[in-house]
Design a protein around this motif. Structure first.
Motif, PDB file in Angstrom:
ATOM      1  N   HIS A  31     127.637  96.957  16.849  1.00  0.00           N
ATOM      2  CA  HIS A  31     128.584  96.011  17.458  1.00  0.00           C
ATOM      3  C   HIS A  31     128.079  94.563  17.446  1.00  0.00           C
ATOM      4  O   HIS A  31     127.905  93.951  18.504  1.00  0.00           O
ATOM      5  CB  HIS A  31     128.887  96.431  18.907  1.00  0.00           C
ATOM      6  CG  HIS A  31     129.598  97.735  19.000  1.00  0.00           C
ATOM      7  ND1 HIS A  31     130.886  97.914  18.547  1.00  0.00           N
ATOM      8  CD2 HIS A  31     129.195  98.947  19.455  1.00  0.00           C
ATOM      9  CE1 HIS A  31     131.246  99.167  18.730  1.00  0.00           C
ATOM     10  NE2 HIS A  31     130.237  99.823  19.279  1.00  0.00           N
TER      11      HIS A  31
ATOM     12  N   THR B 296     124.425  95.569  26.417  1.00  0.00           N
ATOM     13  CA  THR B 296     124.866  96.366  25.262  1.00  0.00           C
ATOM     14  C   THR B 296     124.547  95.624  23.963  1.00  0.00           C
ATOM     15  O   THR B 296     124.025  96.208  22.999  1.00  0.00           O
ATOM     16  CB  THR B 296     126.382  96.661  25.361  1.00  0.00           C
ATOM     17  OG1 THR B 296     126.642  97.283  26.620  1.00  0.00           O
ATOM     18  CG2 THR B 296     126.845  97.576  24.245  1.00  0.00           C
TER      19      THR B 296
ATOM     20  N   LEU C 280     131.056 101.377  24.984  1.00  0.00           N
ATOM     21  CA  LEU C 280     130.190 100.781  23.955  1.00  0.00           C
ATOM     22  C   LEU C 280     128.716 100.941  24.347  1.00  0.00           C
ATOM     23  O   LEU C 280     127.867 101.253  23.520  1.00  0.00           O
ATOM     24  CB  LEU C 280     130.496  99.293  23.758  1.00  0.00           C
ATOM     25  CG  LEU C 280     131.903  98.903  23.302  1.00  0.00           C
ATOM     26  CD1 LEU C 280     131.947  97.408  22.985  1.00  0.00           C
ATOM     27  CD2 LEU C 280     132.336  99.708  22.097  1.00  0.00           C
TER      28      LEU C 280
END
Lengths: 166, 166
Positions: free
Chosen positions: A70, A53, A97
Motif C-alpha cells: 500500500h 500501517t 489494511l
C-alpha cells in the motif's frame, strides 16, 4: 537453538507481541473513538493507525523483502501531518489494511532468516554508509519499528473515548 | 564485526539513542512542567521519570550484572500508581538519579558481552521456564525496556507545559 537464533527469535517475538497489543487496542475502539485526538491539537487515532500501517508496509522494501502493498498511504500518512480536513479512509477500512500489512510482513519475517541476513544493510543505507556504520542493518529496522509502534501506542491509550461511542 | 556482534551493537545503539532522546526531553522541562499530567487523570511526568529510573535500575540484577543502585524507588514508582498525595522526590533530584542509573547501566552493557551471554536466561525466568521459552533471555530484557521507554516518551511529549514555567 543457538545464540544467533535465540537473539533473532527475541526480536521477532517482541515485534509480534507489540503488534498483538496494538491489535487489541484498535479492536476495542469504535469508528468515533478513532476520530478522537490523542491530546488537544495532536494526531487523531485514525491518522496514527494509517501512519503505523504505512510505516510497517514500508518495512518490506526497506528489509529488501519485496514490494510494498500500500504505497498510496504515504502521501496522507507519512509525507503530511494530520489535518482535520483531510479525506481519510474510515477507521474500519484502515484496520483491515493494518491487519493485511502486518500479516504479510509476519510471514516474511518468520521464514527462518539467518543472522547473516539480519546483519546485512537495509535498503536506505548505501554500501558505503553501511561500511562506516554497520548498525544500519535489517535487524535495526525491526527493532526501531517495534519502538515506533510502542511510542504511538503509549499515546493512543491516552485518548479519551468518544462520548456515546458508535 | 561478525553478524552476532552487529546484532548486539544494533540493540545497544537503539537503547542509547532512546535514552538520549529521553535525556533531551527531560532536560527541556522545568520543575513545574514535571508536575504536569500526560493526560487528565493520568501519570505526572515526575512520576514517569521515577518509574523509568526504577525500571532501568532493576535491569541490573535482571541481567545478572550485579546489585541495584536505587531499590528504594520501587515502593513509590513501581509497586504503586501515581497519587497526587505521594511525597515524591523533586524532578531535579530524580533527573540526577536517572542519569546516574543509565550511566552505570551503559558501562555494564558496553563491556563487550558475547552473543552467548545475551542469549542466556534473565534472572526472573527459572532454568525450566527458560528451557521451554528461550526468548526469556537477557537480550529480550534490553529490547523490551527500550520499548517501555519509547511507550512512555510518546506520552511525555503530549503533556501540556506548565503555565509560567519555573
Amino acid at each position: 537453538m543457538n545464540a544467533d537464533e535465540i537473539m533473532i527469535a527475541s526480536a521477532i517475538t517482541l515485534w509480534k507481541s507489540t503488534v498483538s497489543r496494538a491489535d487489541k487496542i484498535f479492536a476495542e475502539l469504535s469508528e468515533s473513538d478513532g476520530s478522537q485526538r490523542v491530546a488537544p491539537g495532536r494526531n487523531r487515532i485514525v491518522y496514527l493507525l494509517g501512519h503505523l500501517t504505512a510505516v510497517h508496509d514500508a518495512m518490506i522494501p526497506l528489509l529488501r523483502l519485496g514490494d510494498r502493498i500500500h504505497p498510496e498511504l504515504d502521501d496522507v500518512f507519512v509525507k503530511n501531518p494530520d489535518r482535520a480536513a483531510a479525506d481519510l479512509p474510515t477507521f474500519g477500512d484502515l484496520r483491515n489494511l493494518w491487519e493485511n500489512v502486518n500479516g504479510h510482513l509476519l510471514v516474511l519475517l518468520q521464514q527462518g532468516l539467518s543472522a547473516a541476513w539480519w546483519a546485512e544493510r537495509h535498503a536506505s543505507a548505501s554500501e558505503e554508509e553501511f561500511l562506516i556504520n554497520p548498525t544500519r542493518n535489517r535487524l535495526s529496522i525491526l527493532l526501531s519499528r517495534t519502538n515506533h509502534l510502542s511510542y504511538h501506542l503509549g499515546q493512543i491509550v491516552l485518548a479519551p473515548r468518544a462520548s456515546g461511542g458508535s
